[in-house]
Motif scaffolding. Structure first.
Motif, PDB file in Angstrom:
ATOM      1  N   LEU A 202       0.650  -1.240  -0.114  1.00  0.00           N
ATOM      2  CA  LEU A 202       0.215  -0.500  -0.507  1.00  0.00           C
ATOM      3  C   LEU A 202       0.992   1.183   0.215  1.00  0.00           C
ATOM      4  N   GLY A 203       1.515   1.150   0.893  1.00  0.00           N
ATOM      5  CA  GLY A 203       2.669   2.449   0.473  1.00  0.00           C
ATOM      6  C   GLY A 203       3.343   2.713  -0.206  1.00  0.00           C
ATOM      7  N   TYR A 204       3.501   1.706  -1.241  1.00  0.00           N
ATOM      8  CA  TYR A 204       4.716   2.346  -2.717  1.00  0.00           C
ATOM      9  C   TYR A 204       3.477   2.681  -3.621  1.00  0.00           C
ATOM     10  N   VAL A 205       2.517   1.588  -3.837  1.00  0.00           N
ATOM     11  CA  VAL A 205       1.481   2.114  -4.916  1.00  0.00           C
ATOM     12  C   VAL A 205       0.757   3.965  -4.676  1.00  0.00           C
ATOM     13  N   VAL A 206       0.142   3.855  -3.574  1.00  0.00           N
ATOM     14  CA  VAL A 206      -0.143   5.293  -2.845  1.00  0.00           C
ATOM     15  C   VAL A 206       0.940   6.050  -3.042  1.00  0.00           C
ATOM     16  N   ALA A 207       2.441   6.445  -2.828  1.00  0.00           N
ATOM     17  CA  ALA A 207       3.707   7.117  -2.755  1.00  0.00           C
ATOM     18  C   ALA A 207       3.204   7.184  -4.476  1.00  0.00           C
ATOM     19  N   SER A 212       2.043  10.766  -9.643  1.00  0.00           N
ATOM     20  CA  SER A 212       2.184  10.800 -10.869  1.00  0.00           C
ATOM     21  C   SER A 212       0.879  11.247 -11.132  1.00  0.00           C
ATOM     22  N   GLY A 213      -0.523  10.856  -9.904  1.00  0.00           N
ATOM     23  CA  GLY A 213      -1.797  11.782  -9.914  1.00  0.00           C
ATOM     24  C   GLY A 213      -2.337  10.682 -10.890  1.00  0.00           C
ATOM     25  N   LEU A 214      -3.482  11.165 -10.019  1.00  0.00           N
ATOM     26  CA  LEU A 214      -4.538   9.751 -10.814  1.00  0.00           C
ATOM     27  C   LEU A 214      -6.349  10.160 -11.525  1.00  0.00           C
ATOM     28  N   ALA A 215      -6.626  11.760 -11.621  1.00  0.00           N
ATOM     29  CA  ALA A 215      -7.601  12.387 -12.243  1.00  0.00           C
ATOM     30  C   ALA A 215      -7.245  11.945 -13.301  1.00  0.00           C
ATOM     31  N   PRO A 313       1.659  14.215  -1.718  1.00  0.00           N
ATOM     32  CA  PRO A 313       2.599  13.274  -0.715  1.00  0.00           C
ATOM     33  C   PRO A 313       3.433  14.678  -0.470  1.00  0.00           C
ATOM     34  N   ALA A 314       3.353  14.928   0.919  1.00  0.00           N
ATOM     35  CA  ALA A 314       3.942  15.901   1.361  1.00  0.00           C
ATOM     36  C   ALA A 314       5.383  16.343   1.817  1.00  0.00           C
ATOM     37  N   GLY A 315       6.353  15.358   0.672  1.00  0.00           N
ATOM     38  CA  GLY A 315       7.138  15.620   0.177  1.00  0.00           C
ATOM     39  C   GLY A 315       7.649  14.835  -0.757  1.00  0.00           C
TER      40      GLY A 315
END
Length: 344
Positions: A202-207, A212-215, A313-315
């Motif tokens: 999950l961490g890698y997939v969400v990051a 890269s953007g999901l829109a 991502p915050a960073g």
């Protein structure tokens, strides 16, 4: 192929894709820990002690697969897609707006919430399961052992006191000669492996998805994104142990009877950008929960796309820190700070 020590025992690590697929389909390379040589430790009980998908071989394993397969197929699991999205949405919204670390609770709690519903566990066990999964990493063997025991009890409870409408009930009906405890151990395996691997993924997939953007991404594009991230960051960097039943030749390398063999999943997949990666294995022991993992990961991305369109991502993703727990578990993110802003 190379050799490496493991507690004093030599281990053959397969780094070639063709040889890897051969090992993963060749019955001469068995999973049963009873075949392990001295020095190889931290293994599951043998298949005669605790029957499981990950340790059984041959006809016994094939029988277990036949019982699991229709319950964990993409078609059977499709009915849980909406529920997975609801769970992901509720948990993410519960974190509140602003910057949050998704590895503090979400990446552990979400896959457990989904898998407990899929197996049909009794309501009210999620907090207990979360606590047990965290305690499994304790350096105190007694604490870790008690955590494993609690997860096994949850697996048995899904069989004896569950909803009657899930994988546990299906396995109970499909394997009538097994005891409730034996079926419960099979359910425990699904809960344990399902949380452990999806938590890391999950961490890698969400990051990568937020970076890269999901829109505007379609379901097919989300599936492709999940597959690509898992290829580069497989939840398990190596296969589970295999043990040579007899002396064997593997790519010109003579292996003695009892040889311990691992497949370098991460290394092979990193060099294989096309085709079918080994993320979920290959052959008769292909991960029984692969469809569920993909469903869970895509559901989170759909929720982030639709409910949190401004999440970021915050960073920089390149600055995220990995931790390596060791054993069969792959790297995971030490933290995933994300700025969440629900759509209005």
């Amino acid at each position: 192929m190379r050799t490496a020590p493991a507690g004093g025992a030599a281990v053959w690590v397969v780094t070639d894709e063709t040889l890897a697929r051969r090992v993963l389909t060749d019955p001469r390379f068995a999973k049963d820990p009873a075949l392990a040589p001295p020095g190889v430790t931290d293994l599951e009980p043998s298949s005669t002690e605790r029957l499981s998908l990950t340790t059984a071989d041959g006809p016994g394993h094939a029988r277990l697969r036949r019982a699991h397969a229709p319950l964990l197929s993409a078609r059977a699991l499709a009915r849980y897609a909406g529920r997975a999205r609801s769970l992901a949405s509720a948990l993410l919204e519960g974190l509140g707006p602003g910057e949050v670390d998704l590895t503090e609770d979400f990446t552990t709690r979400y896959p457990l919430a989904v898998v407990l519903e899929v197996v049909g566990a009794p309501p009210g066990l999620l907090d207990d399961a979360v606590a047990a999964c965290r305690a499994m990493w304790s350096p105190d063997p007694a604490v870790a052992g008690a955590a494993f025991g609690r997860l096994q009890a949850i697996g048995t409870a899904a069989v004896t006191d569950g909803t009657g409408d899930g994988v546990a009930a299906g396995l109970r009906a499909g394997l009538p000669d097994l005891t409730d405890a034996q079926v419960g151990y099979l359910v425990f395996g699904l809960v344990f492996a399902g949380q452990l691997t999806t938590d890391a993924a999950l961490g890698y997939v969400v990051a990568h998805a937020l970076d890269s953007g999901l829109a505007g991404r379609t379901a097919e594009e989300l599936d492709a994104l999940v597959a690509e991230v898992l290829r580069v960051h497989p939840p398990a960097p190596f296969s589970l142990w295999r043990f040579a039943r007899t002396a064997a030749d593997l790519g010109g390398e003579p292996l003695p009877a009892g040889a311990t063999v691992l497949v370098d999943i991460r290394g092979i997949d990193a060099r294989t950008a096309v085709g079918h990666p080994l993320t979920f294995g290959h052959g008769p022991h292909f991960c029984a929960g692969a469809h569920l993992a993909r469903l869970e990961l895509r559901a989170v991305l759909e929720v982030l796309r639709d409910r949190f369109p401004d999440a970021r991502p915050a960073g920089p993703v390149t600055g995220l820190v990995e931790v390596h727990p060791g054993g069969p578990v792959g790297a995971r993110l030490a933290a995933l700070p994300v700025r969440l802003h629900p759509a209005r």
